[in-house]
Each structure stands twice: as structure tokens, then as C-alpha cells.
Motif scaffolding. Structure first.
Motif, mmCIF file in Angstrom:
data_model
loop_
_atom_site.group_PDB
_atom_site.id
_atom_site.type_symbol
_atom_site.label_atom_id
_atom_site.label_comp_id
_atom_site.label_asym_id
_atom_site.label_seq_id
_atom_site.Cartn_x
_atom_site.Cartn_y
_atom_site.Cartn_z
ATOM 1 N N ASP A 73 0.850 -1.192 0.000
ATOM 2 C CA ASP A 73 0.000 0.000 0.000
ATOM 3 C C ASP A 73 0.889 1.246 0.000
ATOM 4 O O ASP A 73 1.575 1.529 0.986
ATOM 5 C CB ASP A 73 -0.897 -0.028 1.237
ATOM 6 C CG ASP A 73 -1.917 1.109 1.265
ATOM 7 O OD1 ASP A 73 -1.751 2.091 0.524
ATOM 8 O OD2 ASP A 73 -2.876 1.016 2.051
ATOM 9 N N CYS A 74 0.863 1.996 -1.084
ATOM 10 C CA CYS A 74 1.653 3.229 -1.209
ATOM 11 C C CYS A 74 0.728 4.409 -1.527
ATOM 12 O O CYS A 74 1.024 5.236 -2.397
ATOM 13 C CB CYS A 74 2.709 3.082 -2.302
ATOM 14 S SG CYS A 74 3.905 1.769 -2.023
ATOM 15 N N ARG A 75 -0.388 4.499 -0.828
ATOM 16 C CA ARG A 75 -1.408 5.490 -1.153
ATOM 17 C C ARG A 75 -1.180 6.864 -0.537
ATOM 18 O O ARG A 75 -1.979 7.778 -0.745
ATOM 19 C CB ARG A 75 -2.784 4.983 -0.727
ATOM 20 C CG ARG A 75 -3.308 3.806 -1.531
ATOM 21 C CD ARG A 75 -4.654 3.356 -0.988
ATOM 22 N NE ARG A 75 -4.544 2.813 0.356
ATOM 23 C CZ ARG A 75 -5.510 2.897 1.270
ATOM 24 N NH1 ARG A 75 -6.638 3.516 1.009
ATOM 25 N NH2 ARG A 75 -5.332 2.352 2.464
ATOM 26 N N GLU B 246 -2.823 7.906 11.983
ATOM 27 C CA GLU B 246 -1.850 8.861 12.527
ATOM 28 C C GLU B 246 -1.179 9.695 11.441
ATOM 29 O O GLU B 246 -0.452 10.650 11.738
ATOM 30 C CB GLU B 246 -0.791 8.134 13.355
ATOM 31 C CG GLU B 246 0.136 7.203 12.586
ATOM 32 C CD GLU B 246 -0.375 5.786 12.459
ATOM 33 O OE1 GLU B 246 0.448 4.858 12.561
ATOM 34 O OE2 GLU B 246 -1.596 5.602 12.248
ATOM 35 N N LEU B 247 -1.392 9.354 10.193
ATOM 36 C CA LEU B 247 -0.844 10.160 9.103
ATOM 37 C C LEU B 247 -1.446 11.558 9.083
ATOM 38 O O LEU B 247 -2.622 11.749 9.409
ATOM 39 C CB LEU B 247 -1.114 9.485 7.755
ATOM 40 C CG LEU B 247 -0.244 8.299 7.368
ATOM 41 C CD1 LEU B 247 -0.846 7.573 6.166
ATOM 42 C CD2 LEU B 247 1.180 8.742 7.058
ATOM 43 N N ASN C 119 7.807 12.363 11.473
ATOM 44 C CA ASN C 119 8.281 12.763 10.138
ATOM 45 C C ASN C 119 9.245 11.764 9.525
ATOM 46 O O ASN C 119 10.036 12.124 8.638
ATOM 47 C CB ASN C 119 8.933 14.153 10.170
ATOM 48 C CG ASN C 119 7.935 15.256 10.476
ATOM 49 O OD1 ASN C 119 6.738 15.107 10.213
ATOM 50 N ND2 ASN C 119 8.419 16.353 11.026
ATOM 51 N N LEU C 120 9.187 10.516 9.937
ATOM 52 C CA LEU C 120 10.082 9.490 9.414
ATOM 53 C C LEU C 120 9.298 8.447 8.614
ATOM 54 O O LEU C 120 8.122 8.192 8.900
ATOM 55 C CB LEU C 120 10.839 8.800 10.548
ATOM 56 C CG LEU C 120 11.795 9.693 11.349
ATOM 57 C CD1 LEU C 120 12.453 8.898 12.462
ATOM 58 C CD2 LEU C 120 12.849 10.316 10.435
ATOM 59 N N PRO C 121 9.944 7.832 7.631
ATOM 60 C CA PRO C 121 9.255 6.828 6.818
ATOM 61 C C PRO C 121 9.032 5.546 7.607
ATOM 62 O O PRO C 121 9.733 5.252 8.576
ATOM 63 C CB PRO C 121 10.238 6.599 5.661
ATOM 64 C CG PRO C 121 11.577 6.859 6.267
ATOM 65 C CD PRO C 121 11.347 7.999 7.228
ATOM 66 N N ARG C 122 8.049 4.786 7.142
ATOM 67 C CA ARG C 122 7.702 3.557 7.853
ATOM 68 C C ARG C 122 7.241 2.503 6.851
ATOM 69 O O ARG C 122 6.488 2.794 5.919
ATOM 70 C CB ARG C 122 6.591 3.825 8.863
ATOM 71 C CG ARG C 122 6.220 2.648 9.760
ATOM 72 C CD ARG C 122 5.092 3.030 10.697
ATOM 73 N NE ARG C 122 5.397 4.224 11.481
ATOM 74 C CZ ARG C 122 4.489 4.857 12.220
ATOM 75 N NH1 ARG C 122 3.229 4.438 12.245
ATOM 76 N NH2 ARG C 122 4.844 5.921 12.915
ATOM 77 N N VAL D 56 3.796 1.165 2.892
ATOM 78 C CA VAL D 56 4.979 2.021 2.790
ATOM 79 C C VAL D 56 4.471 3.465 2.764
ATOM 80 O O VAL D 56 3.775 3.860 1.832
ATOM 81 C CB VAL D 56 5.790 1.708 1.517
ATOM 82 C CG1 VAL D 56 7.012 2.626 1.429
ATOM 83 C CG2 VAL D 56 6.219 0.240 1.512
ATOM 84 N N ASN D 57 4.839 4.233 3.783
ATOM 85 C CA ASN D 57 4.244 5.563 3.886
ATOM 86 C C ASN D 57 5.115 6.467 4.755
ATOM 87 O O ASN D 57 6.157 6.061 5.260
ATOM 88 C CB ASN D 57 2.833 5.462 4.477
ATOM 89 C CG ASN D 57 1.865 6.456 3.850
ATOM 90 O OD1 ASN D 57 2.242 7.617 3.614
ATOM 91 N ND2 ASN D 57 0.650 6.027 3.588
ATOM 92 N N GLY D 58 4.672 7.724 4.889
ATOM 93 C CA GLY D 58 5.356 8.687 5.745
ATOM 94 C C GLY D 58 6.643 9.219 5.154
ATOM 95 O O GLY D 58 7.557 9.593 5.898
ATOM 96 N N LEU D 59 6.712 9.321 3.830
ATOM 97 C CA LEU D 59 7.947 9.791 3.210
ATOM 98 C C LEU D 59 8.134 11.298 3.376
ATOM 99 O O LEU D 59 9.209 11.833 3.084
ATOM 100 C CB LEU D 59 7.990 9.421 1.720
ATOM 101 C CG LEU D 59 8.468 7.996 1.416
ATOM 102 C CD1 LEU D 59 7.494 6.946 1.945
ATOM 103 C CD2 LEU D 59 8.659 7.799 -0.079
#
Length: 336
Positions: free
Chosen positions: A183-185, A195-196, A288-291, A301-304
Motif C-alpha cells: 500500500d503506497c497510497r 496517525e498520518l 516525520n520518518l518513513p515507515r 509504505v508511507n510517511g515519506l
């Protein structure tokens, strides 16, 4: 967690064809997986956050404010960009400041590495358009930049060439798909990751043939880094703000800041033609870190945040290593 590692030819579905999803699809397809990339928008990708990105590949500069993990993954991403798209411009990047920002300039130099100090003559030799504009500069020779609206279609072409399938205007959920689903939405994934949050980044596109730059120029600013990024056809992108808001559009204040920064880099920008205003919402977690989140065969895959083009290749490599070999990166991955 996955109970067993997957065969190289096992099917993988990816949701979201922006920069994060595109790199996932490319590396999985090249590794021999049967890849289907789903994108809810059309092929123009005008609604994607990537459409409004700066495309800077600058892990050394980002070290001034980002956590070490961003530099680590960013440096690895540079190697992948060079390997997969060798035509990517790696002309370096410049950091400049006017005398009143001297202290902030020196702080930037202390907080970063991988740079060379240039005096006025050295800067003029590197960028003749900036002759006489600044007393000194920091030159980061290993950094690069891409034009998002041109490089994303190239990545999509590479995915197809590697045997992957891209389905535009395909609205699917992870629950509807079998096998491994990535999931890269971005912000649209808040139904699964509440939490995004969205961090607005505004940009302005201008056109002039009176200034010529071969690399991005960052101007030290008291509130946020402002940069001028050269693009093809005499275009320059001015960016970018980081505003804790989820509205769209560009405010008058931001427009004044961005245009003022361009004029401060070179007065000829004052005569440039404004081509476009726009903004994108960057997906960010509270830190503010990727996860990379893993729940069975469903991977998110998110939080870029503001590092999408910088981090996406390395995150795709980590995801592939996990699916194929069960390899875990404890700084990035969360299981369960």
C-alpha cells in the motif's frame, strides 16, 4: 509477518503509482515477480503528491534538519537512481546566503557534510549566472535532482519493460487483493493509518531565458529552506514551504516568500513569467520518518514526508529484501 519467503515469480500488487509505488513496482518486477500496479487516477498523475514535488536528491543537505535514517536511506537511494536511471542529473547542489544570514549559513555548514566551500570566484566558475551575487557557497557535488513530471512516466515505462502491469483509474483496496499487497497510497491510507497527517508544500513554476543554472540552489531562509530548481525549457521551480495545513492552493504570503527568494538569488527572476502555482500534501507520521508496516502479506509504505524522491528507491529495496528473504530493517519496519 510472512510465514515463508516468496518465490521470485510470486504475484505482488501495489496500490499507488506515485514515486513510492513506482519504485516498489520497478524493483519487484525486475526481481521476477508478477507485478500489478494500481492507480486510482489517470496516467497524467496530476492529483498525485509527486506531481508537485521538487525532485531533489539531496541527502547531505537534508542532514541539516532530518534524522540520520534519512541520510542513510538517501545515500543508498542515490546509488539506485544512478544504477536504474543513469541519465539522472548528478550535478550537485548549492547552498547560498546573503550576509544577514551568515550565522545560519555557518550552522548549515556545521550540520552537514559532503560539501566544498566556494568563494565568489569559485561560485561564478560553477554557475556563471550567479557571478557577483554571493560571497561564498557550499557545493554538494554528489547530489542530484530529477524533474518529477518527466521522471515518473519514465519509471512507469521501465515497469512495463520489466514485465509489470499498470492499471490506471483502478480503485482497489488491499482487502480485495490476494497475495502480497504493498500500500503506497500516501494520505489516502489514513483509513488504515489514522496517525498520518498532510504537510502542505507549495511551489511556483516560472520561465525565463535570462538565468541559466545547472543545479538546484538553496537560499538560507530564517523559517524554511527555499530553493530554485532548474528544469527543461527555461523553467525553474521555486519551492518549497512546509505548512501544517491540509488545504490546497498557494497563499499570498507563501507566494511573496517564494518569489522574493527567487529575486534574491538573481534579479532577472523578477522579469520571469509565472507559469503555474500549486501545492501538494506530503504524507507524514508524527515523527516525520518513513515507515514500512507489515501485517501478514499486507505491507504499507508511507510517511515519506518531504523526502519522497530521495527515499523511495531505498524503501523499495528494503521491502523487496523482506518479501524475498525475510530481512528486517529495525529502523524502518514495524511488524504486527
Amino acid at each position: 509477518m510472512l510465514q515463508t519467503t516468496k518465490r521470485p515469480d510470486s504475484p505482488v500488487s501495489i496500490i499507488g503509482a506515485g514515486i513510492a509505488g513506482a519504485w516498489q513496482a520497478l524493483l519487484f518486477a525486475q526481481a521476477g515477480h508478477v507485478v500489478t500496479l494500481h492507480e486510482r487516477g489517470d496516467a497524467a498523475m496530476t492529483d498525485a503528491t509527486s506531481h508537485w514535488a521538487g525532485g531533489m536528491l539531496a541527502p547531505y543537505c537534508e542532514a541539516e534538519v532530518a534524522e540520520p535514517i534519512v541520510s542513510r536511506l538517501g545515500l543508498r537511494s542515490l546509488e539506485i537512481w544512478r544504477r536504474e536511471l543513469p541519465e539522472t542529473p548528478f550535478n550537485g547542489s548549492l547552498v547560498v546566503a546573503h550576509p544577514r544570514e551568515r550565522n545560519d549559513f555557518e550552522r548549515f555548514a556545521r550540520m552537514t557534510e559532503g560539501h566544498e566551500r566556494l568563494d565568489a570566484a569559485g561560485l561564478a566558475a560553477l554557475e556563471p549566472s550567479l557571478e557577483g551575487r554571493f560571497r561564498e557557497a557550499l557545493f554538494f557535488p554528489s547530489e542530484g535532482h530529477v524533474e518529477p513530471r518527466r521522471v515518473l512516466p519514465k519509471l512507469h515505462e521501465r515497469i512495463r519493460a520489466a514485465g509489470g502491469t499498470i492499471k490506471f483509474e483502478s480503485r482497489v483496496s488491499a482487502a480485495e487483493l490476494d497475495g502480497v499487497v504493498i500500500d503506497c497510497r500516501g494520505l489516502s491510507a489514513r483509513d488504515e493509518q489514522p496517525e498520518l497527517r498532510g504537510v502542505k508544500g507549495e511551489m511556483i513554476l516560472i520561465e525565463t531565458d535570462e538565468v541559466h543554472l545547472a543545479r538546484p540552489v538553496r537560499l538560507i531562509h530564517p523559517r524554511w529552506p527555499l530553493y530554485v530548481i532548474p528544469r527543461e525549457d527555461n523553467l525553474f521551480m521555486l519551492g518549497a514551504t512546509s505548512i501544517e495545513a491540509e488545504d490546497t492552493g498557494v497563499s499570498v504570503r507563501s507566494a511573496l516568500e517564494l518569489l522574493g527568494a527567487a529575486y534574491a538569488v538573481h534579479p532577472a527572476f523578477g522579469e520571469a513569467r509565472i507559469v503555474e502555482f500549486g501545492s501538494g500534501l506530503r504524507p507524514a507520521f508524527p515523527d516525520n520518518l518513513p515507515r514500512i508496516g507489515i501485517r501478514g502479506e499486507k505491507i504499507a509504505v508511507n510517511g515519506l514526508y518531504r523526502h519522497g524522491f530521495l527515499l523511495a528507491p531505498a524503501l523499495a529495496e528494503l521491502t523487496l529484501a523482506y518479501v524475498q528473504r525475510g530481512q528486517i530493517d529495525n529502523e524502518v519496519m514495524q511488524c504486527g
